[in-house]
Design a protein around this motif. Structure first.
Motif, PDB file in Angstrom:
ATOM      1  N   GLN A  58      -6.224  -8.048   4.090  1.00  0.00           N
ATOM      2  CA  GLN A  58      -6.965  -7.492   5.320  1.00  0.00           C
ATOM      3  C   GLN A  58      -5.915  -7.153   6.160  1.00  0.00           C
ATOM      4  OE1 GLN A  58      -9.712  -6.340   4.162  1.00  0.00           O
ATOM      5  NE2 GLN A  58     -10.835  -7.167   2.283  1.00  0.00           N
ATOM      6  N   PRO A  59      -6.341  -6.574   7.338  1.00  0.00           N
ATOM      7  CA  PRO A  59      -7.662  -5.486   7.057  1.00  0.00           C
ATOM      8  C   PRO A  59      -7.348  -3.935   6.236  1.00  0.00           C
ATOM      9  CG  PRO A  59      -6.838  -4.802   8.907  1.00  0.00           C
ATOM     10  CD  PRO A  59      -5.796  -6.037   8.788  1.00  0.00           C
ATOM     11  N   TYR A  60      -6.160  -4.497   5.884  1.00  0.00           N
ATOM     12  CA  TYR A  60      -5.648  -2.897   4.782  1.00  0.00           C
ATOM     13  C   TYR A  60      -6.736  -2.744   3.565  1.00  0.00           C
ATOM     14  CZ  TYR A  60      -2.449  -3.341   8.292  1.00  0.00           C
ATOM     15  OH  TYR A  60      -1.369  -3.598   9.445  1.00  0.00           O
ATOM     16  N   LEU A  61      -6.612  -4.281   2.495  1.00  0.00           N
ATOM     17  CA  LEU A  61      -7.432  -3.606   1.589  1.00  0.00           C
ATOM     18  C   LEU A  61      -9.526  -3.409   1.901  1.00  0.00           C
ATOM     19  CD1 LEU A  61      -8.206  -4.781  -1.591  1.00  0.00           C
ATOM     20  CD2 LEU A  61      -8.704  -7.302  -0.863  1.00  0.00           C
ATOM     21  N   GLY A  62      -9.994  -3.343   2.439  1.00  0.00           N
ATOM     22  CA  GLY A  62     -11.228  -3.375   3.141  1.00  0.00           C
ATOM     23  C   GLY A  62     -11.031  -1.881   3.502  1.00  0.00           C
ATOM     24  N   ASP A  63     -10.413  -1.153   4.195  1.00  0.00           N
ATOM     25  CA  ASP A  63      -9.943   0.312   4.587  1.00  0.00           C
ATOM     26  C   ASP A  63      -9.151   0.956   3.917  1.00  0.00           C
ATOM     27  OD1 ASP A  63     -10.889   2.016   6.448  1.00  0.00           O
ATOM     28  OD2 ASP A  63      -9.167   1.275   7.884  1.00  0.00           O
ATOM     29  N   TRP A  78      -2.797   2.368   2.655  1.00  0.00           N
ATOM     30  CA  TRP A  78      -3.006   2.732   1.184  1.00  0.00           C
ATOM     31  C   TRP A  78      -0.659   1.584   1.564  1.00  0.00           C
ATOM     32  CZ3 TRP A  78      -4.835   1.806  -3.139  1.00  0.00           C
ATOM     33  CH2 TRP A  78      -5.441   2.238  -3.817  1.00  0.00           C
ATOM     34  N   GLU A  79      -0.206   2.504   2.188  1.00  0.00           N
ATOM     35  CA  GLU A  79       0.979   2.205   2.438  1.00  0.00           C
ATOM     36  C   GLU A  79       0.838   0.977   3.032  1.00  0.00           C
ATOM     37  OE1 GLU A  79       3.186   5.259   4.282  1.00  0.00           O
ATOM     38  OE2 GLU A  79       3.201   6.354   2.142  1.00  0.00           O
ATOM     39  N   ALA A  80       0.458   0.900   3.800  1.00  0.00           N
ATOM     40  CA  ALA A  80       0.516  -0.891   4.954  1.00  0.00           C
ATOM     41  C   ALA A  80      -0.309  -2.169   4.143  1.00  0.00           C
ATOM     42  CB  ALA A  80      -0.759  -0.375   6.392  1.00  0.00           C
ATOM     43  N   TRP A  81      -0.809  -1.529   2.904  1.00  0.00           N
ATOM     44  CA  TRP A  81      -1.648  -2.480   2.035  1.00  0.00           C
ATOM     45  C   TRP A  81      -0.763  -3.045   1.244  1.00  0.00           C
ATOM     46  CZ3 TRP A  81      -2.647  -1.616  -3.599  1.00  0.00           C
ATOM     47  CH2 TRP A  81      -3.763  -2.553  -3.331  1.00  0.00           C
ATOM     48  N   ARG A  82       0.094  -1.847   0.585  1.00  0.00           N
ATOM     49  CA  ARG A  82       0.853  -2.021  -0.138  1.00  0.00           C
ATOM     50  C   ARG A  82       2.605  -3.828   0.494  1.00  0.00           C
ATOM     51  NH1 ARG A  82       5.192   2.891  -0.242  1.00  0.00           N
ATOM     52  NH2 ARG A  82       5.323   1.618   1.533  1.00  0.00           N
ATOM     53  N   ASP A  83       2.737  -2.980   2.026  1.00  0.00           N
ATOM     54  CA  ASP A  83       3.415  -3.986   2.331  1.00  0.00           C
ATOM     55  C   ASP A  83       3.436  -4.825   2.803  1.00  0.00           C
ATOM     56  OD1 ASP A  83       5.444  -1.280   1.934  1.00  0.00           O
ATOM     57  OD2 ASP A  83       4.407  -1.275   4.404  1.00  0.00           O
ATOM     58  N   ARG A  84       1.401  -5.447   3.198  1.00  0.00           N
ATOM     59  CA  ARG A  84       0.950  -7.059   3.099  1.00  0.00           C
ATOM     60  C   ARG A  84       1.298  -7.695   2.040  1.00  0.00           C
ATOM     61  NH1 ARG A  84      -2.556  -8.955   6.993  1.00  0.00           N
ATOM     62  NH2 ARG A  84      -1.805  -7.947   8.077  1.00  0.00           N
ATOM     63  N   VAL A  85       0.351  -6.744   0.319  1.00  0.00           N
ATOM     64  CA  VAL A  85       1.015  -7.519  -0.631  1.00  0.00           C
ATOM     65  C   VAL A  85       2.282  -8.003  -0.685  1.00  0.00           C
ATOM     66  CG1 VAL A  85       0.216  -7.247  -2.750  1.00  0.00           C
ATOM     67  CG2 VAL A  85      -0.904  -6.909  -1.406  1.00  0.00           C
TER      68      VAL A  85
END
Length: 199
Positions: free
Chosen positions: A75-80, A87-94
């Motif tokens: 989070q917070p990317y997965l929920g948004d 999507w790119e920010a979520w990928r980088d976080r993962v």
């Protein structure tokens, strides 16, 4: 589990978090109740008050805690996942999360120790994956309403977990980086099959 007062719930959570840190650092097989008591400044009677079955209860509680962290740390990317930038920010976080833990995957270690044949363990894991898939699927619907969202979400989770498995085996993060990046790029391009699985 018996109902706890707010103070009791906070105390139990503090013990679980302390145990989780020990297990991340040393592995579940190398952490005993005495180690947890010392690290969390908890008496033996207090420990068994919150975890009546001893280490088995404790490991189950830590597994549930780690399963929550898998999602919370995205989070917070997965929920948004409502734009390609998200999507790119979520990928980088993962990728950053798995790069930081490398071969030390606490949830995998705990499930290996507890065994997936235990219905309680199975419930923790399947519940986590169900919520994870639902949030990714919501993101797919936001950016590619023409895609089969549930199928794409399954593929994306497969890319992450497959890459994480290879990371544990080889200590090489590239399997995760490439697998997840390609899956998202396929979704973005609308490629059928491996990416967006268009209807």
């Amino acid at each position: 589990m018996r109902a706890l007062t707010p103070k009791g719930a906070a105390t139990r959570q503090r013990i679980v978090e302390g145990a989780a840190k020990l297990i991340r650092d040393h592995g579940p097989a190398n952490v005993g109740l005495d180690d947890i008591r010392a690290a969390t400044a908890t008496s033996k009677s207090q420990l068994f008050h919150y975890f009546p079955d001893g280490k088995a209860d404790m490991l189950l509680a830590v597994a549930a805690h780690e399963a929550e962290l898998v999602l919370d740390e995205q989070q917070p990317y997965l929920g948004d996942l409502t734009s390609w930038a998200q999507w790119e920010a979520w990928r980088d976080r993962v990728i950053a999360r798995y790069a930081a833990q490398r071969r030390r995957c606490p949830l995998s270690a705990l499930t290996a120790q507890l065994g997936l044949a235990d219905p309680a363990v199975e419930g923790i894991i399947t519940g986590m994956y169900s919520r994870w898939q639902a949030q990714i699927a919501a993101g797919v619907r936001a950016v590619r309403p023409d895609a089969d969202a549930e199928r794409v979400a399954t593929q994306l989770i497969g890319a992450i977990t497959g890459g994480a498995t290879m990371l544990v085996a080889t200590d090489d993060i590239r399997y995760l980086e490439i697998g997840l990046t390609e899956a998202i790029e396929n979704l973005r391009r609308g490629a059928p099959g491996a990416g967006s699985s268009l209807r």
